[in-house]
Design a protein around this motif. Structure first.
Motif, PDB file in Angstrom:
ATOM      1  N   LYS A  59      -0.806 -14.133   0.897  1.00 25.06           N
ATOM      2  CA  LYS A  59       0.198 -14.798   0.070  1.00 25.06           C
ATOM      3  C   LYS A  59       0.136 -14.395  -1.402  1.00 25.06           C
ATOM      4  O   LYS A  59       1.067 -14.661  -2.164  1.00 25.06           O
ATOM      5  N   GLN A  60      -0.966 -13.778  -1.794  1.00 24.74           N
ATOM      6  CA  GLN A  60      -1.063 -13.317  -3.182  1.00 24.74           C
ATOM      7  C   GLN A  60      -0.421 -11.947  -3.388  1.00 24.74           C
ATOM      8  O   GLN A  60      -0.365 -11.448  -4.508  1.00 24.74           O
ATOM      9  N   CYS A  61       0.056 -11.342  -2.306  1.00 20.88           N
ATOM     10  CA  CYS A  61       0.680 -10.021  -2.391  1.00 20.88           C
ATOM     11  C   CYS A  61       2.077 -10.137  -2.999  1.00 20.88           C
ATOM     12  O   CYS A  61       2.867 -11.016  -2.590  1.00 20.88           O
ATOM     13  N   PRO A  62       2.433  -9.281  -3.930  1.00 22.31           N
ATOM     14  CA  PRO A  62       3.782  -9.337  -4.534  1.00 22.31           C
ATOM     15  C   PRO A  62       4.902  -9.030  -3.544  1.00 22.31           C
ATOM     16  O   PRO A  62       6.060  -9.340  -3.804  1.00 22.31           O
ATOM     17  N   HIS A  63       4.548  -8.423  -2.396  1.00 26.78           N
ATOM     18  CA  HIS A  63       5.550  -8.074  -1.387  1.00 26.78           C
ATOM     19  C   HIS A  63       5.528  -9.044  -0.198  1.00 26.78           C
ATOM     20  O   HIS A  63       6.155  -8.767   0.828  1.00 26.78           O
ATOM     21  N   TYR A  64       4.848 -10.137  -0.327  1.00 26.94           N
ATOM     22  CA  TYR A  64       4.637 -11.046   0.809  1.00 26.94           C
ATOM     23  C   TYR A  64       5.960 -11.514   1.421  1.00 26.94           C
ATOM     24  O   TYR A  64       6.087 -11.584   2.643  1.00 26.94           O
ATOM     25  N   ALA A  65       6.934 -11.805   0.594  1.00 22.98           N
ATOM     26  CA  ALA A  65       8.204 -12.366   1.083  1.00 22.98           C
ATOM     27  C   ALA A  65       8.949 -11.401   1.998  1.00 22.98           C
ATOM     28  O   ALA A  65       9.742 -11.836   2.848  1.00 22.98           O
ATOM     29  N   ARG A  66       8.714 -10.094   1.854  1.00 19.90           N
ATOM     30  CA  ARG A  66       9.407  -9.125   2.704  1.00 19.90           C
ATOM     31  C   ARG A  66       8.430  -8.292   3.533  1.00 19.90           C
ATOM     32  O   ARG A  66       8.741  -7.171   3.927  1.00 19.90           O
ATOM     33  N   CYS A  67       7.271  -8.867   3.814  1.00 19.44           N
ATOM     34  CA  CYS A  67       6.251  -8.162   4.594  1.00 19.44           C
ATOM     35  C   CYS A  67       6.689  -8.010   6.059  1.00 19.44           C
ATOM     36  O   CYS A  67       6.962  -9.007   6.736  1.00 19.44           O
ATOM     37  N   TYR A  97       0.819  -1.217   0.000  1.00 23.39           N
ATOM     38  CA  TYR A  97       0.000   0.000   0.000  1.00 23.39           C
ATOM     39  C   TYR A  97       0.849   1.261   0.000  1.00 23.39           C
ATOM     40  O   TYR A  97       0.418   2.310  -0.488  1.00 23.39           O
ATOM     41  N   LEU A  98       2.058   1.190   0.548  1.00 19.65           N
ATOM     42  CA  LEU A  98       2.970   2.330   0.433  1.00 19.65           C
ATOM     43  C   LEU A  98       3.278   2.598  -1.035  1.00 19.65           C
ATOM     44  O   LEU A  98       3.174   3.737  -1.511  1.00 19.65           O
ATOM     45  N   GLU A  99       3.641   1.554  -1.766  1.00 21.34           N
ATOM     46  CA  GLU A  99       3.960   1.708  -3.189  1.00 21.34           C
ATOM     47  C   GLU A  99       2.744   2.146  -3.983  1.00 21.34           C
ATOM     48  O   GLU A  99       2.818   3.030  -4.846  1.00 21.34           O
ATOM     49  N   LYS A 100       1.598   1.529  -3.699  1.00 21.11           N
ATOM     50  CA  LYS A 100       0.362   1.843  -4.426  1.00 21.11           C
ATOM     51  C   LYS A 100      -0.012   3.310  -4.249  1.00 21.11           C
ATOM     52  O   LYS A 100      -0.361   4.009  -5.213  1.00 21.11           O
ATOM     53  N   ASN A 101       0.064   3.818  -3.015  1.00 27.02           N
ATOM     54  CA  ASN A 101      -0.348   5.198  -2.756  1.00 27.02           C
ATOM     55  C   ASN A 101       0.707   6.213  -3.211  1.00 27.02           C
ATOM     56  O   ASN A 101       0.377   7.370  -3.479  1.00 27.02           O
ATOM     57  N   LEU A 102       1.960   5.798  -3.315  1.00 31.94           N
ATOM     58  CA  LEU A 102       2.974   6.684  -3.890  1.00 31.94           C
ATOM     59  C   LEU A 102       2.689   6.940  -5.363  1.00 31.94           C
ATOM     60  O   LEU A 102       3.019   8.002  -5.903  1.00 31.94           O
ATOM     61  N   GLN A 103       2.079   5.968  -6.016  1.00 33.30           N
ATOM     62  CA  GLN A 103       1.760   6.103  -7.441  1.00 33.30           C
ATOM     63  C   GLN A 103       0.444   6.825  -7.685  1.00 33.30           C
ATOM     64  O   GLN A 103       0.154   7.219  -8.812  1.00 33.30           O
ATOM     65  N   ALA A 104      -0.356   6.998  -6.608  1.00 33.40           N
ATOM     66  CA  ALA A 104      -1.685   7.614  -6.757  1.00 33.40           C
ATOM     67  C   ALA A 104      -1.570   9.125  -6.634  1.00 33.40           C
ATOM     68  O   ALA A 104      -2.013   9.732  -5.667  1.00 33.40           O
ATOM     69  N   ASP A 105      -0.956   9.779  -7.612  1.00 33.94           N
ATOM     70  CA  ASP A 105      -0.678  11.220  -7.547  1.00 33.94           C
ATOM     71  C   ASP A 105      -1.929  12.055  -7.325  1.00 33.94           C
ATOM     72  O   ASP A 105      -1.912  13.044  -6.599  1.00 33.94           O
ATOM     73  N   GLN A 124      -1.927  -6.770 -12.700  1.00 37.16           N
ATOM     74  CA  GLN A 124      -1.856  -7.115 -11.271  1.00 37.16           C
ATOM     75  C   GLN A 124      -2.873  -6.325 -10.451  1.00 37.16           C
ATOM     76  O   GLN A 124      -3.460  -6.835  -9.505  1.00 37.16           O
ATOM     77  N   HIS A 125      -3.111  -5.049 -10.797  1.00 41.92           N
ATOM     78  CA  HIS A 125      -4.055  -4.226 -10.036  1.00 41.92           C
ATOM     79  C   HIS A 125      -5.473  -4.782 -10.105  1.00 41.92           C
ATOM     80  O   HIS A 125      -6.222  -4.743  -9.130  1.00 41.92           O
ATOM     81  N   LEU A 126      -5.850  -5.323 -11.258  1.00 43.66           N
ATOM     82  CA  LEU A 126      -7.182  -5.916 -11.395  1.00 43.66           C
ATOM     83  C   LEU A 126      -7.284  -7.191 -10.547  1.00 43.66           C
ATOM     84  O   LEU A 126      -8.300  -7.450  -9.908  1.00 43.66           O
TER      85      LEU A 126
END
Length: 643
Positions: free
Chosen positions: A177-185, A118-126, A329-331
């Motif tokens: 587990k479907q999150c792309p960042h799961y391994a470093r959560c 969500y940090l990455e997602k909201n950084l992109q939501a200008d 991925q967003h969908l």
């Protein structure tokens, strides 16, 4: 002799290990008695409920046998402050004295850990965030990359609650587990550490939740624990009523719809009908906020109908997202979130608990509440085959703990009161000033200030002022600012952009001998100022729960329907426990002296005031500051000597 073979009471006795290793330690009979009770509970795999009076040293009393025996333990608290104190101070201190090195983990709620997704997602939501917010998120992302730490309390301690929602996840929108960042959560990393720890410190929000979420957060910790200690146990019912059930906010629903609309617009723009439906659903949620069914004349079918309509709507969104989820991925992400929300709504609809929709400052809340809390908690108590220890300084009302035991289904559990060496008759005075208006009067805070300022001028040392609302706190704070020659520390609302960390605020209070701290909420309890004397504790009014609270309304109506006096059986006992907690902040050692000022005139003018008085420690009541002067003069001399 080995620590594991030494009775814990002996370790805490005169000439015992603690007195030898800790210069400031004072043996306390109540502490030794409680440690013995915990020893016995662990040896017999039994459970016990212990009311340990303020100043009895209950935290050290239960930590000593746990650490000495090396048992695997879960310790749950109501307040984040006590969690931090256990993790940062108490457990390390006891381990140092005993020469042990048991592994310890601190497991907090989701909103304390950064979510990289969500940090990455909201950084992109200008377009969704302002420039200042974008800068703050960019700085947070940089610190995260540099440190690798996702603990927001250390990474960004001043981050407001408004900003936290952009960088944290909830169970309703976590992709797991479907999150792309799961391994470093960061959250998953902390949970993995907790799985192998000897002692895990959690809060009631983690422990007293539904079985599915508890399994998600605690894994196999509970079944494998030798002992579960529930500190601040008087708060269990408050937490469990709102957590054993389900909660879902309109804000969470609206945020999903915003994200879904953007994902479809960006990656499936030809789906005009779906975009139009999502927009209609957004408008419907806004309209619903002003058309909620009444909680006063509660009709369950009106509330459940709203949830059924939401289930149908989210099923439609999910069905329409499914065919093209693999385009981007967003969908795929919004489809997962849609299914999570739909499933939660289905659970809420199928439950036999109270189901309600009630308004809040951000729209509305969907909530289920167990009608029989004791039955709802039975599965939790069965999960841990070891011992359970419930403890607090305030479990009884007018000498009886029956209400607490019945509320949790613990009627057959042994209850023991542990005394304190503190003598309130000698060490304290109860000051009930002559205020002529009731707390709901517009001039109440003004009269409170007129009584408070002379008291502040008369006492030497720290003063803790406890309030039942931010409104009173802020009004009195404004009145004191610039008119007292003392450092003034004021707790800020979580919604205040300038709000800081309560732990650090309390540390400042401890560091400044003549300071005045104004607080509310968790400051009423779990605030351990051991070794830091207070000159006075000031309480603005009797801490009755606000009648406008939807759950209070519902519980009141349900009790009255069954011929039960809701005030006598629920509202009054809850207020008594809270007042006892607030008063308990004053005296922690036998050398402490101070004044408890309860400003509320209802303590003397109302019949129910007698119940409060019978539940407080016996101390001399005074209504005039002049009558306090001899006591204050002696107390001020004592404070000067101890600082």
């Amino acid at each position: 002799m080995s620590l594991s073979l030494t009775p814990s009471a002996d370790l805490l006795s005169s000439d015992g290990l603690f007195e030898q290793q800790w210069p400031a330690f004072t043996p306390r009979p109540g502490q030794q008695q409680m440690a013995g009770l915990v020893d016995s509970a662990m040896a017999n795999k039994d459970s016990v409920v212990i009311e340990a009076a303020s100043g009895s040293g209950k935290t050290i009393a239960y930590l000593t046998p746990i650490i000495a025996q090396g048992h695997r333990a879960i310790i749950s608290t109501a307040s984040r402050y006590l969690q931090q104190q256990l993790y940062r101070q108490d457990i390390p201190r006891v381990q140092k004295i005993m020469g042990t090195s048991h592994s310890v983990a601190l497991l907090q709620g989701r909103n304390h850990y950064l979510c990289p997704y969500y940090l990455e997602k909201n950084l992109q939501a200008d377009a969704a965030l302002g420039k200042q917010q974008q800068v703050a998120l960019a700085q947070l992302a940089q610190r995260y990359r540099q440190t690798g730490s996702g603990d927001l309390d250390t990474l960004a301690p001043d981050l407001s609650s408004a900003m936290r929602r952009y960088v944290t996840s909830s169970r309703d929108d976590c992709l797991a587990k479907q999150c792309p960042h799961y391994a470093r959560c960061p959250l998953m990393s902390v949970r993995q550490k907790a799985q192998t720890a000897d002692i895990v410190v959690v809060n009631h929000s983690v422990l007293f939740t539904d079985a599915v979420m508890r399994r998600e957060q605690l894994g196999d910790l509970l079944p494998e624990a030798d002992i579960v200690v529930v500190d601040e146990a008087h708060r269990v019912a408050d937490f469990a009523q709102g957590i054993v059930g389900q909660r879902l906010s309109s804000r969470k629903l609206k945020q999903f719809l915003v994200d879904a609309s953007k994902a479809v617009h960006d990656h499936a723009p030809e789906q005009r009908q779906l975009l139009a439906f999502i927009q209609q659903l957004e408008s419907a949620l806004v309209a619903l906020s002003s058309q909620l069914p009444s909680m006063e004349n509660y009709r369950p079918e009106q509330h459940s109908q709203i949830i059924e309509q939401l289930i149908t709507a989210f099923e439609r969104v999910g069905k329409n997202l499914l065919p093209f989820k693999d385009r981007h991925q967003h969908l795929s992400d919004v489809l997962v979130r849609c299914q999570l929300l739909r499933d939660k709504l289905r659970v809420m609809s199928s439950t036999e608990q109270l189901c309600c929709v009630h308004g809040n400052q951000h729209g509305f809340m969907l909530q289920t509440i167990p009608s029989h809390l004791a039955m709802a908690l039975k599965p939790l108590f069965k999960e841990a085959a070891g011992s359970w220890v419930f403890t607090s300084a305030t479990l009884s009302v007018a000498g009886s703990a029956q209400r607490f035991l019945q509320s949790l289904g613990l009627e057959d559990t042994h209850f023991q009161q542990v005394d304190s060496a503190i003598d309130y008759q000698r060490q304290a005075r109860l000051f009930t000033p002559q205020i002529t208006v009731t707390p709901d009067h517009a001039e109440y805070c003004l009269q409170l200030l007129e009584q408070l300022m002379p008291l502040l001028a008369a006492v030497d040392g720290r003063v803790l002022c406890l309030f039942t609302s931010y409104r009173n706190l802020n009004e009195v704070g404004q009145g004191l600012r610039g008119f007292i020659d003392r450092p003034l520390l004021i707790q800020r609302s979580a919604n205040d952009q300038s709000a800081g960390d309560n732990y650090r605020l309390i540390e400042r209070f401890k560091a400044v001998p003549n300071s005045v701290l104004l607080g509310t909420g968790s400051f009423w309890e779990g605030l351990d100022l051991s070794g830091i004397p207070l000159a006075a504790v000031v309480i603005d009014k009797l801490p009755f729960a606000p009648p406008s609270d939807p759950f209070i309304e519902w519980r009141t109506n349900e009790l009255e329907k069954h011929g039960i006096n809701s005030f006598e059986q629920a509202i009054l006992p809850d207020a008594v426990i809270r007042l006892r907690q607030g008063c308990g902040r004053l005296l922690r050692r036998i050398s402490d002296r101070g004044v408890i000022m309860i400003a509320d005139p209802r303590l003397r003018s109302k019949a129910y005031g007698d119940v409060f008085m019978q539940s407080l420690p016996a101390m001399e009541p005074l209504s005039n500051l002049a009558e306090l002067k001899p006591f204050l003069q002696h107390s001020n001399n004592s404070t000067s000597e101890s600082e």
